[in-house]
Design an enzyme around this catalytic site. Structure first.
Site, mmCIF file in Angstrom:
data_model
loop_
_atom_site.group_PDB
_atom_site.id
_atom_site.type_symbol
_atom_site.label_atom_id
_atom_site.label_comp_id
_atom_site.label_asym_id
_atom_site.label_seq_id
_atom_site.Cartn_x
_atom_site.Cartn_y
_atom_site.Cartn_z
ATOM 1 N N GLY A 1 0.757 -1.244 0.000
ATOM 2 C CA GLY A 1 0.000 0.000 0.000
ATOM 3 C C GLY A 1 0.787 1.294 0.000
ATOM 4 N NE ARG B 1 -2.616 3.556 -11.099
ATOM 5 C CZ ARG B 1 -2.338 4.738 -10.602
ATOM 6 N NH1 ARG B 1 -1.700 5.651 -11.314
ATOM 7 N NH2 ARG B 1 -2.680 5.051 -9.377
ATOM 8 C CB CYS C 1 -13.197 5.685 -29.688
ATOM 9 S SG CYS C 1 -12.332 5.372 -31.210
ATOM 10 C CD GLU D 1 0.113 -9.320 0.614
ATOM 11 O OE1 GLU D 1 0.591 -10.467 0.616
ATOM 12 O OE2 GLU D 1 -1.092 -9.076 0.676
ATOM 13 N N PRO D 2 4.337 -5.257 -0.650
ATOM 14 C CG PRO D 2 6.458 -4.301 -0.437
ATOM 15 C CD PRO D 2 5.614 -5.434 0.065
ATOM 16 N N GLY D 3 3.783 -3.560 -3.753
ATOM 17 C CA GLY D 3 3.948 -3.690 -5.196
ATOM 18 C C GLY D 3 4.397 -2.360 -5.769
ATOM 19 N NE ARG D 4 0.156 2.344 -5.820
ATOM 20 C CZ ARG D 4 -0.840 2.388 -6.698
ATOM 21 N NH1 ARG D 4 -0.712 3.132 -7.786
ATOM 22 N NH2 ARG D 4 -1.966 1.730 -6.483
ATOM 23 C CE1 TYR E 1 -8.464 2.200 -9.612
ATOM 24 C CE2 TYR E 1 -6.190 2.313 -10.326
ATOM 25 C CZ TYR E 1 -7.294 1.571 -9.972
ATOM 26 O OH TYR E 1 -7.208 0.218 -9.974
ATOM 27 C CE1 TYR F 1 -1.695 -3.069 -8.787
ATOM 28 C CE2 TYR F 1 -0.373 -1.247 -7.967
ATOM 29 C CZ TYR F 1 -0.953 -2.489 -7.783
ATOM 30 O OH TYR F 1 -0.768 -3.146 -6.595
#
Ligand SMILES: Cc1ncc(COP(=O)(O)O)c(C=O)c1O
Length: 450
Positions: free
Chosen positions: A248, A335, A366, A290-293, A339, A394
């Site tokens: 997160g 994104r 489009c 479990e970090p990703g970003r 978001y 992402y």
């Protein structure tokens, strides 16, 4: 100007990433192009782990593959000694095909299929994070059939609403994920799991949300999780061995974003965790994350070629808006549409020129498909290369073939070398799964008009 990781401006006045000239990368591999900076990705993994290892005795960190996964990424993650969090058969398959050790895989998902559970059990995945009571029953059956003991964590919902976009909040009470602590479902889940002979309950898991720019929500979650550990001991005489607090931590998409550094984050999280464990007189669990970003986001840059440039009159405030169209858009980066995500950009071949022209970067789909609103860049011209930083997480992972766009290639850059790690899709790739039924092959319409 947001220059991250190994990015710098070289002698030609071009953006350089991982020792490679971005303009040369665009020429050699075409655009749109995902560029992944290996040194930054590896450095982030090392720094994140070091920040926690300094402060807490037992850490196990998984990279969240949902942020970006392909076989080369899985290899890098394995080499760095990280675990890998996967959330589908496809992510698991990618990891296994890349030779990622299955015992270091953590398997997620709020509605895992029987096929996925069989696959995970058969390959000996290290941890399955069980989301709900149905899954508990299904997994017990799958494990029994396979004659195996399966290690699990129970995903619980701490009931926290982090200050992030509503689509990437997951820890609040009203969520599809996990078992709620407050209404007693989480306690019931652990109680039932402990009674199942083929499941070994290692601990509990939560994830409060993504792109968190402060530690407040995560600190509150840790407190609630430790309180829940206390409840588990009191009610079930069960001691949690592993506490997984998800990922997160946010990154810098624009200059004004100031997420906590890894050191600051670790200081706060470990501080709260140890304080709460001491208060409850609980033994220290292994801390799983479990970090990703935070690991891969800033290691990615997307390169586009600028095409049409239009000036249109606007009324509020009165003036003109300059639309700069690029050769990608929401299919390589959804994104902004999903978001309201914000990005910055620079003209890679004019990186040393003043960013004095405020423009809106438009994708070519489009839809409204605006990638970035009101960003100051060097005076753009058709043919310029636009670089959008912080696209490691992402972006490719959420890319699509909307408008039948082939997905871009991805290159891994390091010390002046660039290697393709995901090939650009071809027009034929787009047709690979299309089938024309025989009856549609005739020139004549076969359906009667009503
Ligand atoms: C369960 C879980 N773990 C980890 C992550 C990774 O989050 P981030 O990339 O923000 O670190 C997510 C993201 O949605 C998640 O749902």
């Amino acid at each position: 100007m947001l220059l991250l990781g190994t990015q710098r401006i070289n002698e030609q006045g071009h953006l350089e990433i991982g020792g490679c000239d971005a303009v040369e990368l665009a020429r050699q591999f075409g655009t749109p192009l995902y560029v992944l900076d290996e040194a930054t990705f590896r450095q982030n993994m090392r720094d994140y782990r070091r920040a926690f290892d300094k402060r807490y005795p037992r850490n196990e960190i998984a990279y969240a593959g949902k942020a970006l996964l392909c076989m080369a990424v899985a290899r890098i993650v394995a080499q760095e000694g990280y675990d890998l969090d996967v959330a589908s058969a496809g992510e698991l398959y990618t990891a296994l095909k890349a030779g990622f050790p299955p015992e270091k895989v953590v398997f997620h998902g709020n509605n895992k299929s029987l096929f996925e559970l069989h696959m995970a059990v058969q390959h000996g995945v290290g941890r399955i994070v069980v989301d709900n009571l149905l899954e508990l029953e299904m997994l017990e059956r799958v494990a029994a059939e396979a004659g195996k003991q399966v290690s699990i964590l129970i995903r619980v919902t701490p009931g926290i609403d982090p200050h992030t976009h509503r689509f990437i909040r997951t820890g609040q009470a009203d969520t599809k994920f996990g078992l709620n602590i407050r209404n007693g479902y989480a306690l019931e889940g652990v109680r039932r799991a402990l009674a199942l002979p083929h499941l070994r309950v290692k601990g509990i898991h939560c994830h409060v949300g993504s792109q968190l720019l402060d530690t407040e929500a995560q600190e509150r979650a840790v407190k609630i999780m430790v309180d829940f550990m206390h409840t588990l001991r009191k009610q079930l005489n069960y001691i949690v061995e592993e506490l997984n607090i998800g990922g997160g931590l946010g990154i810098r998409y624009i200059e004004s974003h100031q997420p906590p550094t890894f050191e600051e984050y670790a200081e706060r999280i470990v501080g709260v965790l140890t304080q709460q464990l001491e208060r409850r007189n609980l033994p220290y669990p292994t801390l799983l994350q479990e970090p990703g970003r935070a690991l891969v986001g800033e290691a990615g840059v997307t390169l586009y070629t600028i095409g049409a440039i239009k000036q249109v009159p606007i009324h509020q405030p009165p003036g003109t808006r300059t639309y700069v169209a690029v050769d990608g858009g929401m299919s390589d980066n959804p994104r902004p549409q999903l978001y309201d995500a914000v990005y910055t950009a620079l003209v890679a071949n004019k990186a040393n020129q003043p960013a004095d022209t405020v423009v809106t970067i438009a994708g070519k789909h489009c839809e409204t498909d605006i990638l970035i609103r009101n960003v100051a860049i060097a005076q753009p011209e058709p043919g310029d290369i636009l670089a959008v930083p912080s696209t490691g997480a992402y972006n490719y992972a959420m890319s699509s073939n909307y408008n039948r766009f082939p997905r871009p290639a991805m290159v891994l850059v390091n010390a002046g070398h660039a290697e393709v790690i995901v090939e650009r899709e071809t027009l034929d790739d787009l047709l690979a799964h299309d089938r024309i039924p025989e009856r549609l092959r005739s020139e004549q319409p076969v359906m009667e008009r009503a």
